[in-house]
Motif scaffolding. Sequence first.
Motif, PDB file in Angstrom:
ATOM      1  N   GLN A 184      -6.493  59.658  18.070  1.00 15.75           N
ATOM      2  CA  GLN A 184      -6.347  57.872  18.690  1.00 15.75           C
ATOM      3  C   GLN A 184      -6.654  56.898  17.534  1.00 15.75           C
ATOM      4  N   SER A 185      -7.300  57.153  16.416  1.00 16.10           N
ATOM      5  CA  SER A 185      -7.733  56.331  15.542  1.00 16.10           C
ATOM      6  C   SER A 185      -6.611  55.839  14.655  1.00 16.10           C
ATOM      7  N   ALA A 186      -5.337  57.020  14.559  1.00 14.16           N
ATOM      8  CA  ALA A 186      -4.374  56.486  13.496  1.00 14.16           C
ATOM      9  C   ALA A 186      -3.264  55.817  14.433  1.00 14.16           C
ATOM     10  N   THR A 187      -2.773  55.046  13.812  1.00 12.24           N
ATOM     11  CA  THR A 187      -1.763  54.058  14.491  1.00 12.24           C
ATOM     12  C   THR A 187      -0.191  54.620  14.186  1.00 12.24           C
ATOM     13  N   LEU A 188       0.170  55.143  15.366  1.00  9.54           N
ATOM     14  CA  LEU A 188       1.334  56.126  15.058  1.00  9.54           C
ATOM     15  C   LEU A 188       2.468  55.429  15.697  1.00  9.54           C
ATOM     16  N   THR A 189       3.365  55.193  14.683  1.00 11.34           N
ATOM     17  CA  THR A 189       4.587  54.486  15.153  1.00 11.34           C
ATOM     18  C   THR A 189       5.849  55.247  14.542  1.00 11.34           C
ATOM     19  N   THR A 190       7.113  54.610  15.351  1.00 11.49           N
ATOM     20  CA  THR A 190       8.348  55.341  15.083  1.00 11.49           C
ATOM     21  C   THR A 190       9.448  54.594  15.437  1.00 11.49           C
ATOM     22  N   GLU A 191      10.583  54.988  14.943  1.00 18.36           N
ATOM     23  CA  GLU A 191      11.744  54.432  15.646  1.00 18.36           C
ATOM     24  C   GLU A 191      12.335  55.482  16.573  1.00 18.36           C
ATOM     25  N   LEU A 192      12.946  55.075  17.737  1.00 18.04           N
ATOM     26  CA  LEU A 192      13.664  56.012  18.730  1.00 18.04           C
ATOM     27  C   LEU A 192      14.967  55.558  19.036  1.00 18.04           C
ATOM     28  N   ASN A 193      16.036  56.150  18.620  1.00 18.08           N
ATOM     29  CA  ASN A 193      17.211  55.624  19.068  1.00 18.08           C
ATOM     30  C   ASN A 193      17.778  56.412  20.106  1.00 18.08           C
ATOM     31  N   LEU A 194      17.735  55.636  21.327  1.00 19.52           N
ATOM     32  CA  LEU A 194      18.306  56.407  22.607  1.00 19.52           C
ATOM     33  C   LEU A 194      19.785  56.338  22.822  1.00 19.52           C
ATOM     34  N   ALA A 195      20.424  55.442  22.049  1.00 20.50           N
ATOM     35  CA  ALA A 195      21.647  55.420  22.326  1.00 20.50           C
ATOM     36  C   ALA A 195      22.661  56.685  22.286  1.00 20.50           C
ATOM     37  N   PRO A 196      22.540  57.740  21.346  1.00 21.25           N
ATOM     38  CA  PRO A 196      22.981  58.977  21.460  1.00 21.25           C
ATOM     39  C   PRO A 196      22.890  59.820  22.611  1.00 21.25           C
ATOM     40  N   ALA A 197      21.345  59.860  23.037  1.00 19.65           N
ATOM     41  CA  ALA A 197      21.311  60.545  24.246  1.00 19.65           C
ATOM     42  C   ALA A 197      21.925  59.859  25.898  1.00 19.65           C
ATOM     43  N   LEU A 198      21.722  58.589  25.501  1.00 18.95           N
ATOM     44  CA  LEU A 198      22.467  57.957  26.901  1.00 18.95           C
ATOM     45  C   LEU A 198      23.842  58.010  26.824  1.00 18.95           C
ATOM     46  N   ASN A 199      24.625  57.908  25.725  1.00 18.93           N
ATOM     47  CA  ASN A 199      25.747  58.292  25.863  1.00 18.93           C
ATOM     48  C   ASN A 199      26.394  59.824  26.020  1.00 18.93           C
ATOM     49  N   GLN A 200      25.559  60.690  25.674  1.00 21.58           N
ATOM     50  CA  GLN A 200      25.584  61.957  26.231  1.00 21.58           C
ATOM     51  C   GLN A 200      25.413  62.385  27.420  1.00 21.58           C
ATOM     52  N   ALA A 201      24.557  61.799  28.106  1.00 23.62           N
ATOM     53  CA  ALA A 201      24.419  61.689  29.279  1.00 23.62           C
ATOM     54  C   ALA A 201      25.031  60.912  30.282  1.00 23.62           C
ATOM     55  N   GLY A 202      26.066  60.197  29.593  1.00 20.03           N
ATOM     56  CA  GLY A 202      27.076  59.145  30.625  1.00 20.03           C
ATOM     57  C   GLY A 202      26.411  57.912  31.143  1.00 20.03           C
ATOM     58  N   LEU A 203      25.422  57.669  30.302  1.00 24.83           N
ATOM     59  CA  LEU A 203      24.554  56.612  30.559  1.00 24.83           C
ATOM     60  C   LEU A 203      24.688  55.190  29.638  1.00 24.83           C
ATOM     61  N   GLY A 204      25.987  55.618  28.649  1.00 22.06           N
ATOM     62  CA  GLY A 204      26.042  54.199  27.833  1.00 22.06           C
ATOM     63  C   GLY A 204      26.185  53.069  28.366  1.00 22.06           C
ATOM     64  N   PHE A 205      26.567  52.647  29.693  1.00 21.30           N
ATOM     65  CA  PHE A 205      26.889  51.641  30.029  1.00 21.30           C
ATOM     66  C   PHE A 205      25.511  50.573  30.441  1.00 21.30           C
ATOM     67  N   VAL A 206      24.217  51.268  30.221  1.00 18.80           N
ATOM     68  CA  VAL A 206      23.293  50.453  30.122  1.00 18.80           C
ATOM     69  C   VAL A 206      22.957  49.769  28.953  1.00 18.80           C
ATOM     70  N   LEU A 207      23.677  50.033  27.826  1.00 18.54           N
ATOM     71  CA  LEU A 207      23.535  49.552  26.516  1.00 18.54           C
ATOM     72  C   LEU A 207      24.156  48.040  26.553  1.00 18.54           C
ATOM     73  N   GLY A 208      23.596  47.231  25.664  1.00 17.62           N
ATOM     74  CA  GLY A 208      24.495  45.875  25.615  1.00 17.62           C
ATOM     75  C   GLY A 208      25.808  46.144  25.198  1.00 17.62           C
ATOM     76  N   LYS A 209      26.826  45.041  25.251  1.00 17.81           N
ATOM     77  CA  LYS A 209      27.977  45.164  24.869  1.00 17.81           C
ATOM     78  C   LYS A 209      28.430  45.611  23.432  1.00 17.81           C
ATOM     79  N   GLY A 210      29.250  46.387  23.109  1.00 13.26           N
ATOM     80  CA  GLY A 210      29.324  46.519  21.805  1.00 13.26           C
ATOM     81  C   GLY A 210      28.559  47.636  21.345  1.00 13.26           C
ATOM     82  N   CYS A 211      27.649  48.221  22.091  1.00 13.56           N
ATOM     83  CA  CYS A 211      26.643  49.182  21.642  1.00 13.56           C
ATOM     84  C   CYS A 211      27.002  50.710  22.252  1.00 13.56           C
ATOM     85  N   SER A 212      27.886  50.860  23.112  1.00 19.89           N
ATOM     86  CA  SER A 212      28.042  52.030  23.762  1.00 19.89           C
ATOM     87  C   SER A 212      28.763  53.061  23.177  1.00 19.89           C
ATOM     88  N   SER A 213      29.643  52.748  22.188  1.00 17.94           N
ATOM     89  CA  SER A 213      30.359  53.827  21.536  1.00 17.94           C
ATOM     90  C   SER A 213      29.396  54.279  20.145  1.00 17.94           C
TER      91      SER A 213
END
Length: 339
Positions: A310-339
């Motif tokens: 809990q004392s450590a400040t843990l941060t990371t970058e998480l790219n959801l785009a590949p997972a959303l596209n693979q699941a057929g949910l790429g349409f929730v991304l902004g324009k030009g981001c789904s491909s």
Amino acid sequence: MEKGNTEFVNGESVRLSKRQKVGRHCRRFWWLHLIIFIAVTLVIVLPVVYVGYPNIAQHDINKSSLNVTAQSTTDPAPDSMTLNLTSSLVTHSSYHPTLRAFNATVYLPDSDIPLYSFATPEIGTASSGVEEHIFQRVQLPNPDEFARFSVIVAQNETVTLYVKGKGGLKLGALPETHVTYNTPSTISGLNGLKELVVTNFTLLKTAYSNGTNAVGTIAINNPSVLTLAMGDVTQNQFVDGIQISNSTLPNFTLLPGNNTYPIYFTTNETATLQVLKKPQYQCGLLNVDIKTNASIYNGQEIPYFTQALQSATLTTELNLAPALNQAGLGFVLGKGCSS
């Protein structure tokens, strides 16, 4: 003729030379000279053996230190743990005595509250570089102090402890003496676990019975020599203060170096969609803050591990785009981001 300066030889009085007088004196009073010699020898030798030698021994002990080269904490409980420790002696002394086994107690530098104690083995030749191995079940008499120590380890690059106790020291044919240990011991810390990356994030078509609906892999760099068996570690993930998921690292053992572990998520789809509507996140690349809930081992929370994480400040970058596209949910991304 003076008495004592002559001697009768063949019935005649002969005057003695100075050397002859000395020789005669020595023959007559050899026992007295022997006593004087022994007394002078003892006056010189005894202080060296019983004062100088112990002082030199204590001085060399005071100047020595320990460098922890490997340490594991396994089978943890709130008030105990199994300690497997390897440390290397650092000394510049020209003497290499035998250090008798003794009971050692470990402290933080600014504290007189003990962290834990263990029995040290005998070291046959105490030269620089010699290793000491400890493998014992140790009790934690002051869990709050050990939790404080764990937080210090989590946040810092290096940590110094002090090993204290009293034990025997034997050098060659000299009598055994006793020394007091107040020896600094340096160990590498976790340095905030700054290098943490989530990869292979995948949305599940069917959620598990426990609510898990996404899985992934977490890569963690542990810069220390510590191996820490933490059990099941549960955490929450936030983006700009909005909780988007919680996760579990099952049977988590942090090993030195670069490691990868499976991680299981229960995502909050509504909160995630809310985050994705923000312009800076519309393409699915999120800046995620990770906050630990608890470390659970054998059904018990391990407070010192919980507080350390809990004392450590843990941060990371998480790219959801590949997972959303693979699941057929790429349409929730902004324009030009789904491909």
